[in-house]
Enzyme design. Structure first.
Site, PDB file in Angstrom:
ATOM      1  N   ARG A 123       0.829  -1.235   0.000  1.00  0.00           N
ATOM      2  CA  ARG A 123       0.000   0.000   0.000  1.00  0.00           C
ATOM      3  C   ARG A 123       0.847   1.262   0.000  1.00  0.00           C
ATOM      4  NH1 ARG A 123      -3.204  -2.757   3.790  1.00  0.00           N
ATOM      5  NH2 ARG A 123      -5.003  -3.681   2.761  1.00  0.00           N
ATOM      6  N   LYS A 145       1.474  11.916 -10.766  1.00  0.00           N
ATOM      7  CA  LYS A 145       0.753  10.931 -11.580  1.00  0.00           C
ATOM      8  C   LYS A 145       1.681   9.758 -11.858  1.00  0.00           C
ATOM      9  CE  LYS A 145      -2.296  13.757 -14.438  1.00  0.00           C
ATOM     10  NZ  LYS A 145      -2.603  14.028 -15.853  1.00  0.00           N
ATOM     11  N   GLU A 187       7.821  20.663 -24.067  1.00  0.00           N
ATOM     12  CA  GLU A 187       7.133  20.937 -22.798  1.00  0.00           C
ATOM     13  C   GLU A 187       7.665  22.239 -22.181  1.00  0.00           C
ATOM     14  OE1 GLU A 187       4.535  19.158 -22.230  1.00  0.00           O
ATOM     15  OE2 GLU A 187       4.967  17.411 -23.493  1.00  0.00           O
ATOM     16  N   LYS A 229       5.322  23.989 -13.392  1.00  0.00           N
ATOM     17  CA  LYS A 229       4.447  22.812 -13.263  1.00  0.00           C
ATOM     18  C   LYS A 229       3.964  22.670 -11.815  1.00  0.00           C
ATOM     19  CE  LYS A 229       3.201  18.205 -14.143  1.00  0.00           C
ATOM     20  NZ  LYS A 229       3.285  16.975 -14.897  1.00  0.00           N
ATOM     21  N   GLU A 239      -6.513  17.187 -10.582  1.00  0.00           N
ATOM     22  CA  GLU A 239      -6.902  17.488 -11.962  1.00  0.00           C
ATOM     23  C   GLU A 239      -8.395  17.725 -12.135  1.00  0.00           C
ATOM     24  OE1 GLU A 239      -5.714  14.574 -14.920  1.00  0.00           O
ATOM     25  OE2 GLU A 239      -4.892  16.200 -16.113  1.00  0.00           O
ATOM     26  N   ARG A 243      -5.410  22.432 -13.961  1.00  0.00           N
ATOM     27  CA  ARG A 243      -4.276  21.600 -14.368  1.00  0.00           C
ATOM     28  C   ARG A 243      -4.330  21.333 -15.876  1.00  0.00           C
ATOM     29  NH1 ARG A 243      -1.733  16.620 -10.843  1.00  0.00           N
ATOM     30  NH2 ARG A 243      -0.262  15.888 -12.381  1.00  0.00           N
ATOM     31  N   ASN A 247      -2.101  21.085 -20.717  1.00  0.00           N
ATOM     32  CA  ASN A 247      -2.347  20.375 -21.982  1.00  0.00           C
ATOM     33  C   ASN A 247      -2.313  21.300 -23.186  1.00  0.00           C
ATOM     34  OD1 ASN A 247      -2.648  17.859 -20.841  1.00  0.00           O
ATOM     35  ND2 ASN A 247      -4.809  18.196 -20.391  1.00  0.00           N
ATOM     36  N   HIS A 250      -1.767  19.901 -26.533  1.00  0.00           N
ATOM     37  CA  HIS A 250      -1.808  18.444 -26.417  1.00  0.00           C
ATOM     38  C   HIS A 250      -3.054  17.818 -27.056  1.00  0.00           C
ATOM     39  CE1 HIS A 250       1.589  19.127 -23.875  1.00  0.00           C
ATOM     40  NE2 HIS A 250       1.715  17.860 -23.556  1.00  0.00           N
ATOM     41  N   HIS A 254      -2.192  14.974 -29.414  1.00  0.00           N
ATOM     42  CA  HIS A 254      -2.590  13.571 -29.214  1.00  0.00           C
ATOM     43  C   HIS A 254      -3.261  13.016 -30.458  1.00  0.00           C
ATOM     44  CE1 HIS A 254      -2.647  14.108 -24.576  1.00  0.00           C
ATOM     45  NE2 HIS A 254      -1.477  13.711 -25.019  1.00  0.00           N
ATOM     46  N   HIS A 267       6.183  12.355 -29.254  1.00  0.00           N
ATOM     47  CA  HIS A 267       5.213  13.140 -28.477  1.00  0.00           C
ATOM     48  C   HIS A 267       5.572  14.625 -28.564  1.00  0.00           C
ATOM     49  CE1 HIS A 267       2.456  14.106 -25.230  1.00  0.00           C
ATOM     50  NE2 HIS A 267       3.441  14.730 -24.598  1.00  0.00           N
TER      51      HIS A 267
HETATM   52  N1  LIG Z   1       3.380  11.281 -14.972  1.00  0.00           N
HETATM   53  C1  LIG Z   1       3.216  12.358 -15.697  1.00  0.00           C
HETATM   54  O1  LIG Z   1       2.703  13.388 -15.243  1.00  0.00           O
HETATM   55  C2  LIG Z   1       3.706  12.357 -17.121  1.00  0.00           C
HETATM   56  C3  LIG Z   1       3.809  13.567 -17.833  1.00  0.00           C
HETATM   57  C4  LIG Z   1       4.313  13.546 -19.117  1.00  0.00           C
HETATM   58  C5  LIG Z   1       4.702  12.330 -19.681  1.00  0.00           C
HETATM   59  N2  LIG Z   1       4.569  11.175 -18.975  1.00  0.00           N
HETATM   60  C6  LIG Z   1       4.992   9.880 -19.543  1.00  0.00           C
HETATM   61  O2  LIG Z   1       6.390   9.949 -19.753  1.00  0.00           O
HETATM   62  C7  LIG Z   1       6.730   8.996 -20.761  1.00  0.00           C
HETATM   63  C8  LIG Z   1       7.752   9.630 -21.686  1.00  0.00           C
HETATM   64  O3  LIG Z   1       8.897   9.954 -20.943  1.00  0.00           O
HETATM   65  P1  LIG Z   1      10.313  10.182 -21.653  1.00  0.00           P
HETATM   66  O4  LIG Z   1      10.134  11.086 -22.793  1.00  0.00           O
HETATM   67  O5  LIG Z   1      11.281  10.525 -20.588  1.00  0.00           O
HETATM   68  O6  LIG Z   1      10.619   8.752 -22.299  1.00  0.00           O
HETATM   69  P2  LIG Z   1      11.466   7.469 -21.852  1.00  0.00           P
HETATM   70  O7  LIG Z   1      11.355   7.208 -20.415  1.00  0.00           O
HETATM   71  O8  LIG Z   1      11.076   6.373 -22.794  1.00  0.00           O
HETATM   72  O9  LIG Z   1      12.962   7.923 -22.171  1.00  0.00           O
HETATM   73  C9  LIG Z   1      13.311   8.252 -23.500  1.00  0.00           C
HETATM   74  C10 LIG Z   1      14.567   7.517 -23.973  1.00  0.00           C
HETATM   75  O10 LIG Z   1      15.700   8.073 -23.328  1.00  0.00           O
HETATM   76  C11 LIG Z   1      16.523   7.039 -22.791  1.00  0.00           C
HETATM   77  N3  LIG Z   1      17.208   7.672 -21.663  1.00  0.00           N
HETATM   78  C12 LIG Z   1      16.667   8.088 -20.502  1.00  0.00           C
HETATM   79  N4  LIG Z   1      17.564   8.788 -19.784  1.00  0.00           N
HETATM   80  C13 LIG Z   1      18.716   8.799 -20.503  1.00  0.00           C
HETATM   81  C14 LIG Z   1      19.991   9.377 -20.303  1.00  0.00           C
HETATM   82  N5  LIG Z   1      20.255  10.114 -19.235  1.00  0.00           N
HETATM   83  N6  LIG Z   1      20.938   9.153 -21.243  1.00  0.00           N
HETATM   84  C15 LIG Z   1      20.667   8.416 -22.356  1.00  0.00           C
HETATM   85  N7  LIG Z   1      19.460   7.888 -22.622  1.00  0.00           N
HETATM   86  C16 LIG Z   1      18.498   8.070 -21.695  1.00  0.00           C
HETATM   87  C17 LIG Z   1      15.573   5.906 -22.500  1.00  0.00           C
HETATM   88  O11 LIG Z   1      16.241   4.665 -22.508  1.00  0.00           O
HETATM   89  C18 LIG Z   1      14.595   6.035 -23.658  1.00  0.00           C
HETATM   90  O12 LIG Z   1      15.107   5.387 -24.789  1.00  0.00           O
HETATM   91  C19 LIG Z   1       5.436   8.596 -21.436  1.00  0.00           C
HETATM   92  O13 LIG Z   1       5.102   7.279 -21.060  1.00  0.00           O
HETATM   93  C20 LIG Z   1       4.408   9.585 -20.893  1.00  0.00           C
HETATM   94  O14 LIG Z   1       3.121   9.029 -20.795  1.00  0.00           O
HETATM   95  C21 LIG Z   1       4.087  11.178 -17.707  1.00  0.00           C
END
Ligand SMILES: NC(=O)c1ccc[n+]([C@@H]2O[C@H](COP(=O)([O-])OP(=O)(O)OC[C@H]3O[C@@H](n4cnc5c(N)ncnc54)[C@H](O)[C@@H]3O)[C@@H](O)[C@H]2O)c1
Length: 364
Positions: A123, A145, A187, A229, A239, A243, A247, A250, A254, A267
Site C-alpha cells: 500500500r 501521476k 514541454e 508545473k 486534476e 491543471r 495540456n 496536447h 494527441h 510526443h
Molecule cells: N506522470 C506524468 O505526469 C507524465 C507527464 C508527461 C509524460 N509522462 C509519460 O512519460 C513517458 C515519456 O517519458 P520520456 O520522454 O522521458 O521517455 P522514456 O522514459 O522512454 O525515455 C526516453 C529515452 O531516453 C533514454 N534515456 C533516458 N535517460 C537517458 C539518459 N540520461 N541518457 C541516455 N538515454 C536516456 C531511455 O532509454 C529512452 O530510450 C510517457 O510514457 C508519458 O506518458 C508522464
C-alpha cells in the site's frame, strides 16, 4: 549551484525538488536523514543502467548496505501490467518493509511504472524520483501521476502518488540523445506559452549556445519550468480544472500521435505542432499574439504533415474521441495572451479545421 523548489500537497506530505549538476551529496544526505533502513530498491531504465550504473551503485552504496536493482527494458512498451507485476514481485521477494525506499531512475516511462509499483506494493513504499530525461525533469516526475498503459489506451491504470523527493541531476543529460532533448523542449516551450513567455527567448539562445549540453543555464531553465508545473499542479492536485492548462497543444498533438500511428512522430513533435495550431485558434478568437515565437525552433521539428496524415478529417474524429472530451465538446486550451491560458469548449469544428489547415501550411 543547485536549485530547490518546495512542493506543498494538500492533505499529504510536502516534498522538495532538487535540480543541479552532480547532486549526489544531497541525495545521500537526504537518504541518511530520511531512511533508517539500509536496504534500497533501484528501478532503472535500461540505457541509464548501461551508461550510469557504476556511479549510481557507488554513490548509493556509500549509505545503503544493500541495493537491489531492477532494470526496465527501454521504451513505452514497458509501461504495462506485466512489468508492473514483475517490479512488485521484485519488491516483495527482496524483503521490503513499509519504510524501504525505491529510487526510480530514468525517463517518464520508468518514473510512471516504478512510481505505480511503489504506490501499490505494501500500500505504498517511499518513492524518490531521479529523472534522467529533459521531459522527466520538467514534467513527468512532478505532479504525482503514476501509471501504466492498457490495450484500450495510454495511462488508463494508475494512481496519484507523491514522492518523498525529486532529484533532477543534470549530469544525466550529458548522455541524452538530441531527439530526446527536443522531445522535452516542447514541454519547456509550453510553459513559456502558458506562464512565462521569456522562456522562448532563453530557450532560443540556449539551443544556439551551448546547444543541447547540460550547463548551469539549462539547469536554471529546467528549474523555472519545474516550478511552473509545481505551481499549476498545487492549485489542482487531482486534476479538476486548471491543471488542464498543462495540456496546451496536447489535444491537437494527441490526435496527431494517434492518427499517424504511435511511433511515427514523437510526443514532443506532436505537441510542438499542436501548440502552433492552438496559437492560431487563439488568434482567431481575438488574442493579440504571434505564432512567430515558435519560429526559432521550427527547424528542430522537420515534419511533413500531409505525408504523415493525408486525411485531415481523421484528426477531428480523433479529437472528438479524446478521453478529455466532455459532453461531446472538444475542450481546447487557448491563450488570451502569452502566459494567460483558458479552457474553450468548442461548439462546432470549424475553428479546429482552420487551425489544422494552418498547421498543414506551416509543416508542408
Ligand atoms: N506522470 C506524468 O505526469 C507524465 C507527464 C508527461 C509524460 N509522462 C509519460 O512519460 C513517458 C515519456 O517519458 P520520456 O520522454 O522521458 O521517455 P522514456 O522514459 O522512454 O525515455 C526516453 C529515452 O531516453 C533514454 N534515456 C533516458 N535517460 C537517458 C539518459 N540520461 N541518457 C541516455 N538515454 C536516456 C531511455 O532509454 C529512452 O530510450 C510517457 O510514457 C508519458 O506518458 C508522464
Amino acid at each position: 549551484m543547485s536549485h530547490t523548489i518546495e512542493v506543498p500537497i494538500n492533505y499529504q506530505k510536502n516534498y522538495t525538488i532538487h535540480i543541479g549538476n552532480d547532486i549526489w551529496d544531497h541525495i545521500i544526505e537526504f537518504s541518511s536523514d530520511s531512511y533508517a533502513q539500509r536496504l534500497a530498491f533501484v528501478v532503472i531504465d535500461e540505457q541509464v543502467h548501461r551508461l550510469h550504473f557504476d556511479k549510481i551503485s557507488r554513490e548509493l552504496g556509500s549509505y545503503f548496505d544493500r541495493v537491489e536493482t531492477y532494470v526496465v527494458p527501454e521504451g513505452e512498451q514497458s509501461k504495462n501490467s506485466r512489468q508492473w507485476q514483475r517490479i512488485v514481485d521484485f519488491i516483495l521477494k527482496n524483503g521490503a518493509e513499509r519504510g524501504t525506499p525505491l529510487f526510480a531512475i530514468g525517463g517518464g516511462v520508468t518514473g510512471d511504472l516504478a512510481g505505480f509499483a511503489a504506490s501499490s506494493a505494501l500500500r505504498g513504499i517511499p518513492l524518490i524520483h531521479l529523472p534522467t530525461t529533459l521531459l522527466a525533469m520538467v514534467d513527468s516526475s512532478i505532479g504525482g501521476k503514476t501509471g501504466i498503459n492498457h490495450d484500450v489506451g495510454k495511462n488508463l491504470i494508475g494512481a496519484f502518488y507523491q514522492p518523498d523527493a525529486v532529484f533532477a541531476d543534470t549530469q544525466f543529460l550529458g548522455t541524452l540523445d538530441r531527439g530526446e532533448w527536443i522531445n522535452g523542449l516542447s514541454e519547456v516551450l509550453k510553459y513559456g506559452a502558458i506562464r512565462a513567455p521569456e522562456i522562448f527567448d532563453t530557450a532560443a539562445s540556449l539551443i544556439e549556445d551551448p546547444g543541447f549540453k547540460p550547463t548551469e543555464a539549462w539547469a536554471e531553465l529546467i528549474a523555472q519550468s519545474a516550478e511552473i508545473k509545481v505551481r499549476v499542479v498545487e492549485k489542482d492536485t487531482l486534476e479538476a480544472g486548471t491543471r488542464a492548462f498543462l495540456n496546451y497543444g496536447h489535444t491537437f498533438g494527441h490526435a496527431l500521435e494517434k492518427r499517424s500511428g504511435y511511433g511515427n512522430i514523437s510526443h514532443g513533435q506532436a505537441v510542438f505542432i499542436g501548440m502552433i495550431a492552438a496559437t492560431y485558434a487563439s488568434v482567431k478568437l481575438g488574442a493579440d499574439i504571434e505564432s512567430a515565437r515558435f519560429e526559432p525552433f521550427k527547424s528542430l521539428y522537420p515534419i511533413q504533415l500531409q505525408e504523415l496524415v493525408p486525411e485531415r478529417s481523421a484528426l477531428i474524429t480523433a479529437m472528438k474521441t479524446d478521453k478529455k472530451v466532455q459532453d461531446g465538446q472538444i475542450r481546447l486550451i487557448l491563450l488570451d495572451d502569452w502566459g494567460s491560458p483558458y479552457i474553450y469548449p468548442c461548439e462546432g469544428t470549424q475553428l479546429i479545421e482552420d487551425a489544422w489547415s494552418h498547421a498543414y501550411e506551416k509543416f508542408s
